[in-house]
Design a protein around this motif. Structure first.
Motif, PDB file in Angstrom:
ATOM      1  N   LEU A   1      -6.320  -1.195  -6.704  1.00  0.00           N
ATOM      2  CA  LEU A   1      -7.218  -0.097  -5.770  1.00  0.00           C
ATOM      3  C   LEU A   1      -8.082  -1.095  -4.979  1.00  0.00           C
ATOM      4  O   LEU A   1      -8.595  -2.185  -5.613  1.00  0.00           O
ATOM      5  CB  LEU A   1      -8.380   0.749  -6.264  1.00  0.00           C
ATOM      6  CG  LEU A   1      -7.446   1.690  -7.310  1.00  0.00           C
ATOM      7  CD1 LEU A   1      -8.848   2.817  -7.796  1.00  0.00           C
ATOM      8  CD2 LEU A   1      -6.353   2.671  -6.566  1.00  0.00           C
ATOM      9  N   GLN A   2      -8.252  -0.640  -3.631  1.00  0.00           N
ATOM     10  CA  GLN A   2      -9.244  -1.503  -2.845  1.00  0.00           C
ATOM     11  C   GLN A   2      -9.913  -0.283  -2.040  1.00  0.00           C
ATOM     12  O   GLN A   2      -9.539   0.648  -1.819  1.00  0.00           O
ATOM     13  CB  GLN A   2      -8.378  -2.311  -1.612  1.00  0.00           C
ATOM     14  CG  GLN A   2      -7.828  -3.710  -2.319  1.00  0.00           C
ATOM     15  CD  GLN A   2      -7.445  -4.588  -1.461  1.00  0.00           C
ATOM     16  OE1 GLN A   2      -7.126  -4.232  -0.371  1.00  0.00           O
ATOM     17  NE2 GLN A   2      -7.336  -5.912  -1.925  1.00  0.00           N
TER      18      GLN A   2
ATOM     19  N   ARG B   1      -7.808   2.861  -1.542  1.00  0.00           N
ATOM     20  CA  ARG B   1      -6.466   2.497  -1.055  1.00  0.00           C
ATOM     21  C   ARG B   1      -5.624   2.111  -2.292  1.00  0.00           C
ATOM     22  O   ARG B   1      -6.295   1.273  -3.272  1.00  0.00           O
ATOM     23  CB  ARG B   1      -6.436   1.528   0.009  1.00  0.00           C
ATOM     24  CG  ARG B   1      -7.149   1.577   1.244  1.00  0.00           C
ATOM     25  CD  ARG B   1      -7.410   0.598   2.010  1.00  0.00           C
ATOM     26  NE  ARG B   1      -6.327   0.178   2.660  1.00  0.00           N
ATOM     27  CZ  ARG B   1      -6.151  -1.160   2.904  1.00  0.00           C
ATOM     28  NH1 ARG B   1      -7.398  -2.237   3.007  1.00  0.00           N
ATOM     29  NH2 ARG B   1      -5.236  -1.815   3.424  1.00  0.00           N
ATOM     30  N   ILE B   2      -4.321   2.622  -2.436  1.00  0.00           N
ATOM     31  CA  ILE B   2      -3.698   2.139  -3.609  1.00  0.00           C
ATOM     32  C   ILE B   2      -2.602   1.340  -3.405  1.00  0.00           C
ATOM     33  O   ILE B   2      -1.507   1.682  -2.391  1.00  0.00           O
ATOM     34  CB  ILE B   2      -3.008   3.593  -4.203  1.00  0.00           C
ATOM     35  CG1 ILE B   2      -3.966   4.770  -4.589  1.00  0.00           C
ATOM     36  CG2 ILE B   2      -1.990   3.265  -5.467  1.00  0.00           C
ATOM     37  CD1 ILE B   2      -3.499   6.219  -4.989  1.00  0.00           C
TER      38      ILE B   2
ATOM     39  N   GLU C   1       0.807  -1.230  -0.025  1.00  0.00           N
ATOM     40  CA  GLU C   1       0.087   0.017   0.000  1.00  0.00           C
ATOM     41  C   GLU C   1       0.863   1.227   0.062  1.00  0.00           C
ATOM     42  O   GLU C   1       1.806   1.282   0.891  1.00  0.00           O
ATOM     43  CB  GLU C   1      -0.957  -0.025   1.265  1.00  0.00           C
ATOM     44  CG  GLU C   1      -2.025   1.283   1.462  1.00  0.00           C
ATOM     45  CD  GLU C   1      -3.153   1.245   2.336  1.00  0.00           C
ATOM     46  OE1 GLU C   1      -3.781   2.073   2.380  1.00  0.00           O
ATOM     47  OE2 GLU C   1      -3.040   0.144   2.986  1.00  0.00           O
ATOM     48  N   VAL C   2       0.601   2.022  -1.140  1.00  0.00           N
ATOM     49  CA  VAL C   2       1.513   3.111  -1.068  1.00  0.00           C
ATOM     50  C   VAL C   2       0.909   4.726  -0.957  1.00  0.00           C
ATOM     51  O   VAL C   2       1.418   5.786  -0.908  1.00  0.00           O
ATOM     52  CB  VAL C   2       2.323   3.310  -2.457  1.00  0.00           C
ATOM     53  CG1 VAL C   2       3.509   2.116  -2.615  1.00  0.00           C
ATOM     54  CG2 VAL C   2       1.472   3.305  -3.508  1.00  0.00           C
ATOM     55  N   GLY C   3      -0.507   4.695  -0.763  1.00  0.00           N
ATOM     56  CA  GLY C   3      -1.129   5.909  -0.923  1.00  0.00           C
ATOM     57  C   GLY C   3      -2.701   5.590  -0.992  1.00  0.00           C
ATOM     58  O   GLY C   3      -3.264   4.760  -0.732  1.00  0.00           O
ATOM     59  N   ARG C   4      -3.272   6.818  -0.966  1.00  0.00           N
ATOM     60  CA  ARG C   4      -5.070   6.734  -1.027  1.00  0.00           C
ATOM     61  C   ARG C   4      -5.275   7.808  -2.106  1.00  0.00           C
ATOM     62  O   ARG C   4      -4.732   8.757  -2.291  1.00  0.00           O
ATOM     63  CB  ARG C   4      -5.438   7.088   0.531  1.00  0.00           C
ATOM     64  CG  ARG C   4      -5.564   6.003   1.264  1.00  0.00           C
ATOM     65  CD  ARG C   4      -6.056   6.487   2.770  1.00  0.00           C
ATOM     66  NE  ARG C   4      -6.097   5.433   3.552  1.00  0.00           N
ATOM     67  CZ  ARG C   4      -7.031   4.585   3.658  1.00  0.00           C
ATOM     68  NH1 ARG C   4      -8.150   4.397   3.096  1.00  0.00           N
ATOM     69  NH2 ARG C   4      -6.811   3.476   4.610  1.00  0.00           N
TER      70      ARG C   4
ATOM     71  N   ALA D   1      -9.429  -3.628  -7.795  1.00  0.00           N
ATOM     72  CA  ALA D   1      -9.519  -3.266  -9.205  1.00  0.00           C
ATOM     73  C   ALA D   1      -8.474  -2.777  -9.648  1.00  0.00           C
ATOM     74  O   ALA D   1      -7.500  -2.237  -8.931  1.00  0.00           O
ATOM     75  CB  ALA D   1     -10.524  -1.963  -8.978  1.00  0.00           C
ATOM     76  N   LEU D   2      -8.217  -3.030 -11.101  1.00  0.00           N
ATOM     77  CA  LEU D   2      -6.862  -2.570 -11.662  1.00  0.00           C
ATOM     78  C   LEU D   2      -7.183  -1.014 -12.208  1.00  0.00           C
ATOM     79  O   LEU D   2      -8.070  -0.981 -13.143  1.00  0.00           O
ATOM     80  CB  LEU D   2      -6.228  -3.661 -12.687  1.00  0.00           C
ATOM     81  CG  LEU D   2      -5.216  -3.155 -13.457  1.00  0.00           C
ATOM     82  CD1 LEU D   2      -4.257  -2.761 -12.665  1.00  0.00           C
ATOM     83  CD2 LEU D   2      -5.122  -4.209 -14.660  1.00  0.00           C
ATOM     84  N   LEU D   3      -6.300  -0.376 -12.126  1.00  0.00           N
ATOM     85  CA  LEU D   3      -6.248   1.296 -12.554  1.00  0.00           C
ATOM     86  C   LEU D   3      -5.043   1.317 -13.499  1.00  0.00           C
ATOM     87  O   LEU D   3      -3.931   1.282 -12.998  1.00  0.00           O
ATOM     88  CB  LEU D   3      -6.463   2.427 -11.510  1.00  0.00           C
ATOM     89  CG  LEU D   3      -7.264   3.478 -11.870  1.00  0.00           C
ATOM     90  CD1 LEU D   3      -8.503   3.395 -12.226  1.00  0.00           C
ATOM     91  CD2 LEU D   3      -6.988   4.120 -10.691  1.00  0.00           C
ATOM     92  N   GLN D   4      -5.318   1.564 -14.976  1.00  0.00           N
ATOM     93  CA  GLN D   4      -4.217   1.693 -15.892  1.00  0.00           C
ATOM     94  C   GLN D   4      -3.945   3.204 -15.739  1.00  0.00           C
ATOM     95  O   GLN D   4      -4.502   3.942 -16.098  1.00  0.00           O
ATOM     96  CB  GLN D   4      -4.557   1.261 -17.154  1.00  0.00           C
ATOM     97  CG  GLN D   4      -5.059  -0.261 -17.348  1.00  0.00           C
ATOM     98  CD  GLN D   4      -3.713  -0.859 -17.388  1.00  0.00           C
ATOM     99  OE1 GLN D   4      -2.629  -0.663 -17.623  1.00  0.00           O
ATOM    100  NE2 GLN D   4      -4.014  -2.378 -17.246  1.00  0.00           N
TER     101      GLN D   4
END
Length: 189
Positions: free
Chosen positions: A52-53, A100-101, A18-21, A66-69
């Motif tokens: 993402l969660q 959450r990223i 987890e690196v950020g939000r 979820a995957l975000l490109q």
């Protein structure tokens, strides 16, 4: 009326960190602000695939992972802003608020000698030159000019913490394979 958020479902990689939000929408074209967990958000910039969660609290606009490109991520003033495939307006960006990223650890940029990612130091055993166990790294804290190791340890059945500056004057060796940090520090400091 806002269209429902269409995100690509994905499996969280085994080495995900987890690196950020996502903080909020930024502008009207689908950009969003990111709160990085690090003062140096290189991991956000180096990865074009963010996982993402949903936030633990508040409204959930999606579930699972979820995957975000990522089309683009950049520094803007004192924050990071990003733009992703399929997030093309302010409503879609706002729907991501609180998410959450995560990025795969394997996509982090390489470190140089004597450089470490904080995430790699969490959980390491800290011992002094005499081999006395001082505790486990629970977290790291930036105090401005230096970073401090926050150690958790027990004494007489009580959970306590100890802080040691993470500087070469006190840190002799970081051995990631052995999960150990050796320091010039005494238990009664």
């Amino acid at each position: 009326m806002a269209t429902p958020l269409q995100l690509e479902s994905a499996e969280l990689p085994a080495d995900a960190v987890e690196v950020g939000r996502i903080a909020d929408a930024w502008g009207v074209k689908g950009w969003f602000k990111v709160l990085s967990h690090s003062a140096s958000p290189e991991a956000l910039f180096s990865s074009k695939r963010w996982y993402l969660q949903p936030s633990e609290r508040g409204a959930k606009t999606f579930s699972g992972t979820a995957l975000l490109q990522i089309r683009q991520a950049k520094d803007h003033s004192d924050t990071v802003v990003a733009w992703a495939q399929g997030i093309d307006d302010r409503d879609a960006a706002e729907a991501l608020r609180g998410a959450r990223i995560f990025v795969p650890r394997s996509s982090f940029p390489s470190t140089t000698e004597d450089e470490y990612y904080w995430v790699d130091l969490i959980g390491l055993q800290v011992v002094n030159r005499e081999g006395v166990a001082l505790g486990l790294v629970r977290e790291l804290m930036s105090t401005g000019p230096q970073t401090v190791l926050v150690l958790a340890y027990e004494q007489d059945g009580k959970a306590l913490e100890r802080m040691i500056p993470f500087v070469s004057a006190f840190v002799d060796k970081v051995d990631l394979p052995e999960k150990r940090i050796t320091v010039d520090w005494q238990p009664d400091y």
